[in-house]
Design a protein around this motif. Sequence first.
Motif, PDB file in Angstrom:
ATOM      1  N   GLY A 411      19.676 -11.688 -54.920  1.00 20.14           N
ATOM      2  CA  GLY A 411      20.387 -11.365 -56.169  1.00 20.14           C
ATOM      3  C   GLY A 411      19.776 -10.102 -56.764  1.00 20.14           C
ATOM      4  N   GLY A 414      21.581  -7.905 -59.224  1.00 23.74           N
ATOM      5  CA  GLY A 414      21.978  -8.543 -60.483  1.00 23.74           C
ATOM      6  C   GLY A 414      21.187  -7.943 -61.637  1.00 23.74           C
ATOM      7  N   ARG A 415      21.497  -8.439 -62.835  1.00 18.05           N
ATOM      8  CA  ARG A 415      20.907  -7.829 -64.037  1.00 18.05           C
ATOM      9  C   ARG A 415      19.396  -8.034 -64.083  1.00 18.05           C
ATOM     10  NH1 ARG A 415      24.594 -11.163 -67.818  1.00 18.05           N
ATOM     11  NH2 ARG A 415      23.877 -12.633 -66.264  1.00 18.05           N
ATOM     12  N   ILE A 416      18.956  -9.286 -63.856  1.00 22.43           N
ATOM     13  CA  ILE A 416      17.507  -9.524 -63.914  1.00 22.43           C
ATOM     14  C   ILE A 416      16.840  -8.919 -62.682  1.00 22.43           C
ATOM     15  CG2 ILE A 416      15.714 -11.299 -63.916  1.00 22.43           C
ATOM     16  CD1 ILE A 416      17.453 -13.017 -65.651  1.00 22.43           C
ATOM     17  N   ARG A 437      25.560 -10.420 -51.763  1.00 23.20           N
ATOM     18  CA  ARG A 437      26.638 -10.657 -50.785  1.00 23.20           C
ATOM     19  C   ARG A 437      27.659  -9.530 -50.749  1.00 23.20           C
ATOM     20  NH1 ARG A 437      28.526 -16.052 -53.331  1.00 23.20           N
ATOM     21  NH2 ARG A 437      28.180 -14.607 -55.046  1.00 23.20           N
ATOM     22  N   THR A 438      27.936  -8.951 -51.926  1.00 25.80           N
ATOM     23  CA  THR A 438      29.019  -7.972 -51.987  1.00 25.80           C
ATOM     24  C   THR A 438      28.572  -6.657 -51.349  1.00 25.80           C
ATOM     25  OG1 THR A 438      29.478  -8.991 -54.101  1.00 25.80           O
ATOM     26  CG2 THR A 438      30.718  -7.003 -53.590  1.00 25.80           C
ATOM     27  N   ASP A 482      24.214 -13.604 -47.411  1.00 29.83           N
ATOM     28  CA  ASP A 482      24.409 -14.765 -48.268  1.00 29.83           C
ATOM     29  C   ASP A 482      23.148 -15.609 -48.129  1.00 29.83           C
ATOM     30  OD1 ASP A 482      25.011 -17.176 -49.374  1.00 29.83           O
ATOM     31  OD2 ASP A 482      27.009 -17.326 -48.482  1.00 29.83           O
ATOM     32  N   VAL A 483      22.501 -15.872 -49.241  1.00 29.96           N
ATOM     33  CA  VAL A 483      21.221 -16.579 -49.173  1.00 29.96           C
ATOM     34  C   VAL A 483      21.379 -17.992 -48.589  1.00 29.96           C
ATOM     35  CG1 VAL A 483      21.243 -17.514 -51.511  1.00 29.96           C
ATOM     36  CG2 VAL A 483      19.086 -16.903 -50.479  1.00 29.96           C
ATOM     37  N   ALA A 511      22.470 -16.076 -57.890  1.00 31.58           N
ATOM     38  CA  ALA A 511      23.157 -17.117 -58.670  1.00 31.58           C
ATOM     39  C   ALA A 511      24.552 -16.661 -58.992  1.00 31.58           C
ATOM     40  CB  ALA A 511      22.415 -17.366 -59.977  1.00 31.58           C
ATOM     41  N   LYS A 536      21.571 -21.966 -55.296  1.00 30.74           N
ATOM     42  CA  LYS A 536      20.345 -22.568 -55.819  1.00 30.74           C
ATOM     43  C   LYS A 536      19.926 -23.827 -55.058  1.00 30.74           C
ATOM     44  CE  LYS A 536      20.358 -20.430 -60.266  1.00 30.74           C
ATOM     45  NZ  LYS A 536      19.248 -20.179 -61.132  1.00 30.74           N
ATOM     46  N   MET A 558      13.944 -18.033 -59.864  1.00 29.37           N
ATOM     47  CA  MET A 558      14.489 -17.783 -61.204  1.00 29.37           C
ATOM     48  C   MET A 558      15.320 -18.995 -61.621  1.00 29.37           C
ATOM     49  SD  MET A 558      13.138 -14.932 -61.555  1.00 29.37           S
ATOM     50  CE  MET A 558      13.800 -14.009 -62.890  1.00 29.37           C
ATOM     51  N   SER A 559      14.621 -19.963 -62.197  1.00 33.88           N
ATOM     52  CA  SER A 559      15.308 -21.145 -62.700  1.00 33.88           C
ATOM     53  C   SER A 559      15.667 -20.893 -64.177  1.00 33.88           C
ATOM     54  CB  SER A 559      14.380 -22.348 -62.542  1.00 33.88           C
ATOM     55  OG  SER A 559      14.984 -23.510 -63.020  1.00 33.88           O
ATOM     56  N   TYR A 573      25.083 -26.156 -63.547  1.00 37.51           N
ATOM     57  CA  TYR A 573      24.039 -25.119 -63.606  1.00 37.51           C
ATOM     58  C   TYR A 573      22.682 -25.770 -63.873  1.00 37.51           C
ATOM     59  CZ  TYR A 573      21.705 -20.782 -65.073  1.00 37.51           C
ATOM     60  OH  TYR A 573      20.845 -19.715 -65.187  1.00 37.51           O
ATOM     61  N   TRP A 603      18.600 -14.462 -71.192  1.00 40.94           N
ATOM     62  CA  TRP A 603      18.324 -13.034 -71.331  1.00 40.94           C
ATOM     63  C   TRP A 603      19.522 -12.396 -72.022  1.00 40.94           C
ATOM     64  CZ3 TRP A 603      14.858  -9.776 -67.815  1.00 40.94           C
ATOM     65  CH2 TRP A 603      13.795 -10.531 -67.317  1.00 40.94           C
TER      66      TRP A 603
HETATM   67  N1  LIG Z   1      20.805 -14.038 -67.264  1.00 40.48           N
HETATM   68  C1  LIG Z   1      20.186 -15.005 -67.917  1.00 40.48           C
HETATM   69  O1  LIG Z   1      20.281 -15.126 -69.150  1.00 40.48           O
HETATM   70  C2  LIG Z   1      19.325 -15.990 -67.163  1.00 40.48           C
HETATM   71  C3  LIG Z   1      18.581 -16.945 -67.881  1.00 40.48           C
HETATM   72  C4  LIG Z   1      17.818 -17.854 -67.194  1.00 40.48           C
HETATM   73  C5  LIG Z   1      17.764 -17.813 -65.820  1.00 40.48           C
HETATM   74  N2  LIG Z   1      18.492 -16.886 -65.152  1.00 40.48           N
HETATM   75  C6  LIG Z   1      18.452 -16.886 -63.688  1.00 40.48           C
HETATM   76  O2  LIG Z   1      18.024 -15.617 -63.240  1.00 40.48           O
HETATM   77  C7  LIG Z   1      18.703 -15.284 -62.038  1.00 40.48           C
HETATM   78  C8  LIG Z   1      19.352 -13.917 -62.156  1.00 40.48           C
HETATM   79  O3  LIG Z   1      20.244 -13.901 -63.255  1.00 40.48           O
HETATM   80  P1  LIG Z   1      21.117 -12.617 -63.592  1.00 40.48           P
HETATM   81  O4  LIG Z   1      21.509 -12.738 -65.001  1.00 40.48           O
HETATM   82  O5  LIG Z   1      20.432 -11.402 -63.121  1.00 40.48           O
HETATM   83  O6  LIG Z   1      22.392 -12.902 -62.681  1.00 40.48           O
HETATM   84  P2  LIG Z   1      23.480 -11.863 -62.154  1.00 40.48           P
HETATM   85  O7  LIG Z   1      23.433 -10.600 -62.917  1.00 40.48           O
HETATM   86  O8  LIG Z   1      24.774 -12.597 -62.084  1.00 40.48           O
HETATM   87  O9  LIG Z   1      22.983 -11.584 -60.683  1.00 40.48           O
HETATM   88  C9  LIG Z   1      22.980 -12.560 -59.709  1.00 40.48           C
HETATM   89  C10 LIG Z   1      23.110 -11.852 -58.369  1.00 40.48           C
HETATM   90  O10 LIG Z   1      23.032 -12.824 -57.357  1.00 40.48           O
HETATM   91  C11 LIG Z   1      23.870 -12.415 -56.283  1.00 40.48           C
HETATM   92  N3  LIG Z   1      24.252 -13.600 -55.527  1.00 40.48           N
HETATM   93  C12 LIG Z   1      24.982 -14.651 -55.933  1.00 40.48           C
HETATM   94  N4  LIG Z   1      25.106 -15.552 -54.958  1.00 40.48           N
HETATM   95  C13 LIG Z   1      24.448 -15.060 -53.895  1.00 40.48           C
HETATM   96  C14 LIG Z   1      24.225 -15.537 -52.582  1.00 40.48           C
HETATM   97  N5  LIG Z   1      24.724 -16.705 -52.171  1.00 40.48           N
HETATM   98  N6  LIG Z   1      23.489 -14.776 -51.748  1.00 40.48           N
HETATM   99  C15 LIG Z   1      22.986 -13.587 -52.144  1.00 40.48           C
HETATM  100  N7  LIG Z   1      23.162 -13.087 -53.379  1.00 40.48           N
HETATM  101  C16 LIG Z   1      23.878 -13.818 -54.246  1.00 40.48           C
HETATM  102  C17 LIG Z   1      25.048 -11.761 -56.981  1.00 40.48           C
HETATM  103  O11 LIG Z   1      25.622 -10.753 -56.188  1.00 40.48           O
HETATM  104  P3  LIG Z   1      26.814 -11.075 -55.156  1.00 40.48           P
HETATM  105  O12 LIG Z   1      27.801 -11.918 -55.891  1.00 40.48           O
HETATM  106  O13 LIG Z   1      27.291  -9.737 -54.752  1.00 40.48           O
HETATM  107  O14 LIG Z   1      26.175 -11.795 -54.035  1.00 40.48           O
HETATM  108  C18 LIG Z   1      24.409 -11.111 -58.197  1.00 40.48           C
HETATM  109  O15 LIG Z   1      24.110  -9.762 -57.973  1.00 40.48           O
HETATM  110  C19 LIG Z   1      19.686 -16.414 -61.770  1.00 40.48           C
HETATM  111  O16 LIG Z   1      19.104 -17.303 -60.868  1.00 40.48           O
HETATM  112  C20 LIG Z   1      19.829 -17.094 -63.114  1.00 40.48           C
HETATM  113  O17 LIG Z   1      20.157 -18.462 -62.986  1.00 40.48           O
HETATM  114  C21 LIG Z   1      19.274 -15.976 -65.787  1.00 40.48           C
END
Ligand SMILES: NC(=O)c1ccc[n+]([C@@H]2O[C@H](COP(=O)([O-])OP(=O)(O)OC[C@H]3O[C@@H](n4cnc5c(N)ncnc54)[C@H](OP(=O)(O)O)[C@@H]3O)[C@@H](O)[C@H]2O)c1
Length: 802
Positions: A411, A414-416, A437-438, A482-483, A511, A536, A558-559, A573, A603
């Motif tokens: 991931g 992604g943002r984090i 994945r994308t 794909d993870v 995620a 997850k 990253m839970s 979730y 976040w």
């Molecule tokens: N944002 C928050 O507020 C927050 C708070 C607590 C915990 N977290 C955790 O922190 C992590 C990151 O959050 P985020 O906000 O950065 O999420 P995000 O911006 O949606 O990024 C998640 C990334 O994961 C990739 N992904 C999804 N499924 C996948 C798979 N099967 N294999 C490989 N890549 C995959 C997605 O890209 P593709 O779809 O292109 O694969 C996406 O780029 C997550 O686990 C989330 O649960 C986030």
Amino acid sequence: MKSPKIPYISNVTGTWIKATEATDPSYWARHLRQTVRFAEGLHELLKESERVLLEVGPGQTLSTLARRHPEKTAGHVVLSSLRHVHDQYSDVTFLLNTLGRLWLSSVEVDWSRFYLAERAVRVPLPTYPFERQRYWIEPQKQTGDVSRHRMDLYKKPNIADWFYVPSWKRAAPLQLLKRAEPADQKSRWMVFTDACGIGSQMVDRLEQAGQDVITVMAAEQFAKLDERVYQINPRERDDYDTLLQDLHAGNKIPTTIVHLWSVTPSDGKRSDVEFTEKSQELGFYSLLFLTQAFGKQNVTDSLRIGVISNNVQEVTGEEELSPEKATVLGPCKVISQEYPNISCHSIDLGPEFLGEKLIDQLIAELTDNHPEYFLAYRGSHRWAQTFEAVRLDGQARDTRLREGGVYLITGGLGRIGLTLAEYLAQSVRAKLVLVGRTAFPERHAWKEWLKRHDDEDQRSRQIRKLQALEELGAEVLLLNADVANHEQMQGVISRTVEQFGNLHGVIHGAATLGEKAFGHIQEASETQCEQQFHSKVRGLLVLEKALRGRELDFCLLMSSLAAVLGGLGYVAYSAANLFMDALVHQHNKTNRTQWTSVDWDGWRFWEGTEQKPGIGASVAALAITPKEGTEAFQRLLATAPATQVIVSTGNLQARIDQWIKLESSEEAEQSEKIDAPSLYPRPALQSAYVGPRNEIEQTVIDIWQKLLGVEQVGAYDNFFELGGHSLLGVQVTSRLRNAFHMELSLRALFEAPTAADLAEVIAQGLAEKAEPEKMASMLAELEELSDEEAQQLLAAEMLQSN
Ligand SMILES: NC(=O)c1ccc[n+]([C@@H]2O[C@H](COP(=O)([O-])OP(=O)(O)OC[C@H]3O[C@@H](n4cnc5c(N)ncnc54)[C@H](OP(=O)(O)O)[C@@H]3O)[C@@H](O)[C@H]2O)c1
């Protein structure tokens, strides 16, 4: 620099600015770099009992914070100059309303400037009506507890204070507490029996005690074996519906459910995908389908669900854990949040069961009036889950990062993922492997992409971030995988080692987020849940296998805090994150490389601290900014690895009290019992008071007044401005569903937050519901008629509609 002429509060000191500060350049450097002391500033301002606060500028962030300040009293007026992005008024109306309210609050308005561009004419006004309303001030009942909760739900200013670890403490034996009602009052139980025989022993014991007991066994297909024994297929949603329909028809809806399908024989460790999926069916999905079936039957009477499992919680550290069953804990948290009439509790057993004594203990737990929500029995000892605060003062010099280290982030785009990648690039010029994945545009096409897409385009932002990483000295390898796919992840590890020669650390952040990935239990589909489990649950199992035997400096999962607090719309979730937490506990027992699951608070990647409406809305004022998240990440890596760390910016216990013990709902129930004169007066709001204008508005307002403890609610008052929040929203929608016998989601309240708007949604729903009923009665009428009579009736109808 000159001394200021108008006194103002400094955001650096949280008190009145001094001339020596305002003229000192180093003060302004501190102004840029140091914590904004907004709460202290408000404390200073609110010392004056009739202060009027006006937010000037876009958004309503500051006024929201001011309204939530514990020292704000009814005498303080807080106003914004621009409407909230979701408000439906015009900007001018809003501004004029605010101006009017300022005037009402005795603020001197320069009317000559206001009317400069207008030609005013005199108009006769109606005479003043004497409304004979009482304005006697009654003493208010404001308990210390309410203000304590409000205070505790502030974001703690020092990041070192944001960390907690899970723990268990010995709880007093229930028989000593003497609270349990022995099962001597006749009630109706439903027991989902397990393969270890605990369920059947419970059924015997309850029947001996004269209780009405329905037994439900897991089998391949639905069957009613006798009046009180059913079998159902755990993975068939329809079977749960048929079961509940049958019980409803026979007036046999239970009041206590004992769900034992997550008690399984301890036959060695089997964390493979197939076994995990089977466990979801018996645990997570079974509870989900059961709750949905109760919802469909519109059951609103109080119901208690005891979910019994074994080897899910790590209490003594000696258990052989079964992380694959941990997803069952997700519904245990979220069911009570989404269904105010259902209370759901989890009791986890250890490897040994204590025969008859255990059966008595379980029955006592499920009849106790003040239950613990997350409890474990190990031997004859009773344990309650707690979370201990740990201060992480870790210094950057103690970090587990290494200069030029190779780090894999799933991931990673992604943002984090990108935020942490930036920190790794900046701090140790890392070699980064970012997996998603994308498909991503090839490097040579980036320039062209940036030219053809605007700045807001997501890919453009990612490309610019990647370019910045490389400018910081990082090397970046982007890989498509794909993870949850074992071959692809093996390929990722091989490519990493091939390109960079090693792998030093892993961050698992893959995620599926975004509104479509979440949904309230009643609407949650398997596809939606599987999206969460894909990266997850399955993804983590694959990752663990792919990394087996590899010594890493760290592996961070990253839970989410949703694993601790649940959350509206978060059933899957929360479950998926609970699985990650549980898997790390099991992993660390048998592996040298200690992994850490980090349950992050939300976040915030947008500006401001406004609450985002909709499913999963959380107190945005508590959310972590990317800068703070990076600092927390740095502290986690500068500390010895812990199995699970919770990052909560606000007091975790206060949040557990609110979300798990549902104390705010209890407060609401308390406020219902308060006599009318002691209710809070209607606070100073943006909207003028308009009374209810029809029966639906009256019902909505009555319910709000009771739950909010507010004396007088107007048709245009905003539920959230009146102090409403998501959990109270659940109670509101549940009561409205009862009052109008129609489906109404929490989302409706977010989209129509005034009584007038909500009444319109209800009226529309009632009309839609009435339509098929009207049609059915017309059809029934037609069936009674002869062909000729029917023709005549239709002709008359057509004539009328023409
Ligand atoms: N944002 C928050 O507020 C927050 C708070 C607590 C915990 N977290 C955790 O922190 C992590 C990151 O959050 P985020 O906000 O950065 O999420 P995000 O911006 O949606 O990024 C998640 C990334 O994961 C990739 N992904 C999804 N499924 C996948 C798979 N099967 N294999 C490989 N890549 C995959 C997605 O890209 P593709 O779809 O292109 O694969 C996406 O780029 C997550 O686990 C989330 O649960 C986030």
